[in-house]
Motif scaffolding. Structure first.
Motif, PDB file in Angstrom:
ATOM      1  N   GLY A 288     -15.979  -6.898  -9.512  1.00 19.55           N
ATOM      2  CA  GLY A 288     -15.679  -5.800  -8.600  1.00 19.55           C
ATOM      3  C   GLY A 288     -14.731  -6.160  -7.482  1.00 19.55           C
ATOM      4  O   GLY A 288     -14.067  -5.294  -6.927  1.00 19.55           O
ATOM      5  N   TYR A 289     -14.646  -7.434  -7.135  1.00 13.43           N
ATOM      6  CA  TYR A 289     -13.752  -7.839  -6.042  1.00 13.43           C
ATOM      7  C   TYR A 289     -12.321  -7.924  -6.539  1.00 13.43           C
ATOM      8  O   TYR A 289     -12.035  -8.549  -7.570  1.00 13.43           O
ATOM      9  N   ASN A 290     -11.408  -7.327  -5.793  1.00 13.40           N
ATOM     10  CA  ASN A 290      -9.992  -7.380  -6.107  1.00 13.40           C
ATOM     11  C   ASN A 290      -9.207  -7.547  -4.817  1.00 13.40           C
ATOM     12  O   ASN A 290      -9.661  -7.135  -3.742  1.00 13.40           O
ATOM     13  N   PRO A 291      -8.012  -8.148  -4.891  1.00 14.32           N
ATOM     14  CA  PRO A 291      -7.234  -8.388  -3.669  1.00 14.32           C
ATOM     15  C   PRO A 291      -6.730  -7.089  -3.061  1.00 14.32           C
ATOM     16  O   PRO A 291      -6.373  -6.147  -3.768  1.00 14.32           O
ATOM     17  N   SER A 292      -6.700  -7.091  -1.743  1.00 11.94           N
ATOM     18  CA  SER A 292      -6.207  -5.927  -1.022  1.00 11.94           C
ATOM     19  C   SER A 292      -5.616  -6.392   0.299  1.00 11.94           C
ATOM     20  O   SER A 292      -6.347  -6.555   1.284  1.00 11.94           O
ATOM     21  N   CYS A 293      -4.338  -6.672   0.309  1.00 12.14           N
ATOM     22  CA  CYS A 293      -3.608  -7.046   1.523  1.00 12.14           C
ATOM     23  C   CYS A 293      -4.243  -8.236   2.247  1.00 12.14           C
ATOM     24  O   CYS A 293      -4.571  -8.169   3.418  1.00 12.14           O
ATOM     25  N   GLY A 294      -4.481  -9.304   1.518  1.00  7.45           N
ATOM     26  CA  GLY A 294      -5.012 -10.518   2.118  1.00  7.45           C
ATOM     27  C   GLY A 294      -6.525 -10.594   2.200  1.00  7.45           C
ATOM     28  O   GLY A 294      -7.059 -11.591   2.657  1.00  7.45           O
TER      29      GLY A 294
ATOM     30  N   CYS B 243     -10.453  -9.380   0.161  1.00  8.12           N
ATOM     31  CA  CYS B 243     -11.072  -8.967  -1.107  1.00  8.12           C
ATOM     32  C   CYS B 243     -11.944  -7.750  -0.842  1.00  8.12           C
ATOM     33  O   CYS B 243     -12.790  -7.768   0.049  1.00  8.12           O
ATOM     34  N   GLU B 244     -11.719  -6.701  -1.608  1.00 12.71           N
ATOM     35  CA  GLU B 244     -12.491  -5.472  -1.454  1.00 12.71           C
ATOM     36  C   GLU B 244     -13.070  -5.066  -2.802  1.00 12.71           C
ATOM     37  O   GLU B 244     -12.589  -5.477  -3.855  1.00 12.71           O
ATOM     38  N   VAL B 245     -14.083  -4.215  -2.743  1.00 13.13           N
ATOM     39  CA  VAL B 245     -14.704  -3.711  -3.974  1.00 13.13           C
ATOM     40  C   VAL B 245     -14.001  -2.423  -4.365  1.00 13.13           C
ATOM     41  O   VAL B 245     -14.294  -1.349  -3.855  1.00 13.13           O
ATOM     42  N   HIS B 246     -13.005  -2.568  -5.233  1.00 14.01           N
ATOM     43  CA  HIS B 246     -12.298  -1.420  -5.794  1.00 14.01           C
ATOM     44  C   HIS B 246     -11.636  -1.856  -7.094  1.00 14.01           C
ATOM     45  O   HIS B 246     -11.380  -3.034  -7.300  1.00 14.01           O
ATOM     46  N   PRO B 247     -11.381  -0.912  -8.010  1.00  4.45           N
ATOM     47  CA  PRO B 247     -10.716  -1.278  -9.252  1.00  4.45           C
ATOM     48  C   PRO B 247      -9.252  -1.641  -9.010  1.00  4.45           C
ATOM     49  O   PRO B 247      -8.686  -1.327  -7.966  1.00  4.45           O
ATOM     50  N   LEU B 248      -8.672  -2.312 -10.004  1.00  8.71           N
ATOM     51  CA  LEU B 248      -7.280  -2.726  -9.885  1.00  8.71           C
ATOM     52  C   LEU B 248      -6.484  -2.052 -10.984  1.00  8.71           C
ATOM     53  O   LEU B 248      -6.872  -2.150 -12.154  1.00  8.71           O
ATOM     54  N   PRO B 249      -5.413  -1.384 -10.782  1.00  9.71           N
ATOM     55  CA  PRO B 249      -4.822  -1.014  -9.502  1.00  9.71           C
ATOM     56  C   PRO B 249      -5.697  -0.012  -8.748  1.00  9.71           C
ATOM     57  O   PRO B 249      -6.544   0.648  -9.325  1.00  9.71           O
ATOM     58  N   ARG B 250      -5.468   0.083  -7.485  1.00  7.45           N
ATOM     59  CA  ARG B 250      -6.362   0.829  -6.596  1.00  7.45           C
ATOM     60  C   ARG B 250      -6.491   2.305  -6.972  1.00  7.45           C
ATOM     61  O   ARG B 250      -7.523   2.919  -6.767  1.00  7.45           O
ATOM     62  N   TRP B 251      -5.462   2.898  -7.504  1.00 10.84           N
ATOM     63  CA  TRP B 251      -5.466   4.340  -7.801  1.00 10.84           C
ATOM     64  C   TRP B 251      -5.936   4.672  -9.209  1.00 10.84           C
ATOM     65  O   TRP B 251      -5.883   5.809  -9.639  1.00 10.84           O
ATOM     66  N   CYS B 252      -6.440   3.695  -9.957  1.00 12.24           N
ATOM     67  CA  CYS B 252      -6.829   3.942 -11.346  1.00 12.24           C
ATOM     68  C   CYS B 252      -8.221   4.559 -11.449  1.00 12.24           C
ATOM     69  O   CYS B 252      -9.016   4.492 -10.519  1.00 12.24           O
ATOM     70  N   GLY B 253      -8.508   5.140 -12.589  1.00 15.48           N
ATOM     71  CA  GLY B 253      -9.851   5.613 -12.905  1.00 15.48           C
ATOM     72  C   GLY B 253     -10.245   6.900 -12.217  1.00 15.48           C
ATOM     73  O   GLY B 253      -9.439   7.595 -11.604  1.00 15.48           O
ATOM     74  N   ASP B 254     -11.524   7.229 -12.351  1.00 14.79           N
ATOM     75  CA  ASP B 254     -12.073   8.470 -11.800  1.00 14.79           C
ATOM     76  C   ASP B 254     -12.916   8.239 -10.556  1.00 14.79           C
ATOM     77  O   ASP B 254     -13.796   9.024 -10.259  1.00 14.79           O
ATOM     78  N   TRP B 255     -12.713   7.158  -9.861  1.00 18.54           N
ATOM     79  CA  TRP B 255     -13.519   6.915  -8.668  1.00 18.54           C
ATOM     80  C   TRP B 255     -12.973   7.710  -7.503  1.00 18.54           C
ATOM     81  O   TRP B 255     -12.034   8.502  -7.649  1.00 18.54           O
ATOM     82  N   TYR B 256     -13.512   7.509  -6.324  1.00 20.70           N
ATOM     83  CA  TYR B 256     -13.212   8.337  -5.149  1.00 20.70           C
ATOM     84  C   TYR B 256     -11.715   8.389  -4.836  1.00 20.70           C
ATOM     85  O   TYR B 256     -11.183   9.426  -4.493  1.00 20.70           O
ATOM     86  N   PHE B 257     -11.012   7.258  -4.948  1.00 22.33           N
ATOM     87  CA  PHE B 257      -9.590   7.210  -4.623  1.00 22.33           C
ATOM     88  C   PHE B 257      -8.707   7.169  -5.875  1.00 22.33           C
ATOM     89  O   PHE B 257      -7.508   6.973  -5.792  1.00 22.33           O
ATOM     90  N   GLY B 258      -9.287   7.337  -7.041  1.00 25.08           N
ATOM     91  CA  GLY B 258      -8.531   7.247  -8.288  1.00 25.08           C
ATOM     92  C   GLY B 258      -7.819   8.540  -8.638  1.00 25.08           C
ATOM     93  O   GLY B 258      -8.160   9.623  -8.168  1.00 25.08           O
ATOM     94  N   ASP B 259      -6.807   8.396  -9.514  1.00 25.79           N
ATOM     95  CA  ASP B 259      -6.053   9.574  -9.940  1.00 25.79           C
ATOM     96  C   ASP B 259      -6.586  10.178 -11.236  1.00 25.79           C
ATOM     97  O   ASP B 259      -6.205  11.270 -11.623  1.00 25.79           O
ATOM     98  N   GLY B 260      -7.462   9.462 -11.945  1.00 26.71           N
ATOM     99  CA  GLY B 260      -8.072   9.987 -13.158  1.00 26.71           C
ATOM    100  C   GLY B 260      -7.259   9.777 -14.414  1.00 26.71           C
ATOM    101  O   GLY B 260      -7.721  10.104 -15.501  1.00 26.71           O
ATOM    102  N   GLU B 261      -6.048   9.240 -14.305  1.00 30.44           N
ATOM    103  CA  GLU B 261      -5.196   9.069 -15.471  1.00 30.44           C
ATOM    104  C   GLU B 261      -4.902   7.608 -15.781  1.00 30.44           C
ATOM    105  O   GLU B 261      -4.837   7.225 -16.947  1.00 30.44           O
ATOM    106  N   THR B 262      -4.726   6.783 -14.774  1.00 29.53           N
ATOM    107  CA  THR B 262      -4.341   5.391 -14.960  1.00 29.53           C
ATOM    108  C   THR B 262      -5.540   4.567 -15.403  1.00 29.53           C
ATOM    109  O   THR B 262      -6.638   4.721 -14.875  1.00 29.53           O
TER     110      THR B 262
END
Length: 133
Positions: free
Chosen positions: A30-36, A38-57
């Protein structure tokens, strides 16, 4: 007595919860780099159907459900900290106010204008602190 009864239990529970929250993303990648950092978000940040995802990537790494859970946990922690601080400030104000009311019995009439001066000052501080949230 406080140290033996509650303080040790509080420290143990804080350490256990912190380790649990920190270790769970390790097992699910779950940990991925984010501007120096480590945060719990998928990589790339906008992928998938999560809160900040676009639903297509498609996500290369990370877990969308875990990311959603950690966003909710973060929001709940912020709300809990805010409510705790507001409650603590209100309890301090009530304690000072009650103490001033008890002390009024022993004051002279010439000091009646200064009654509740301390609680008024604390009430003002409490409102300033809690309104900043």
């Amino acid at each position: 007595k406080f140290q033996r009864r509650l303080e040790r239990k509080m420290h143990i529970s804080i350490i256990l919860v912190t380790f649990l929250i920190a270790l769970v993303p390790l097992f699910f990648q779950g940990y991925n780099p984010s501007c120096g950092t480590c945060e719990v978000h998928p990589l790339p940040r906008w992928c998938g159907d999560w809160y900040f995802g676009d639903g297509e990537t498609e996500c290369l790494r990370g877990n969308e459900i875990l990311s959603d859970i950690y966003v909710v946990i973060l929001m709940l922690l912020v709300i809990a900290a805010t409510l705790f601080c507001m409650g603590a400030m209100f309890q301090i104000y009530l304690s000072v106010y009650r103490q001033e009311r008890r002390n009024m019995r022993y004051s002279f009439n010439s000091q009646s204008q200064e009654n509740h001066a301390q609680s008024k000052r604390i009430r003002k501080t409490m409102l300033l602190y809690t309104s900043s949230f």
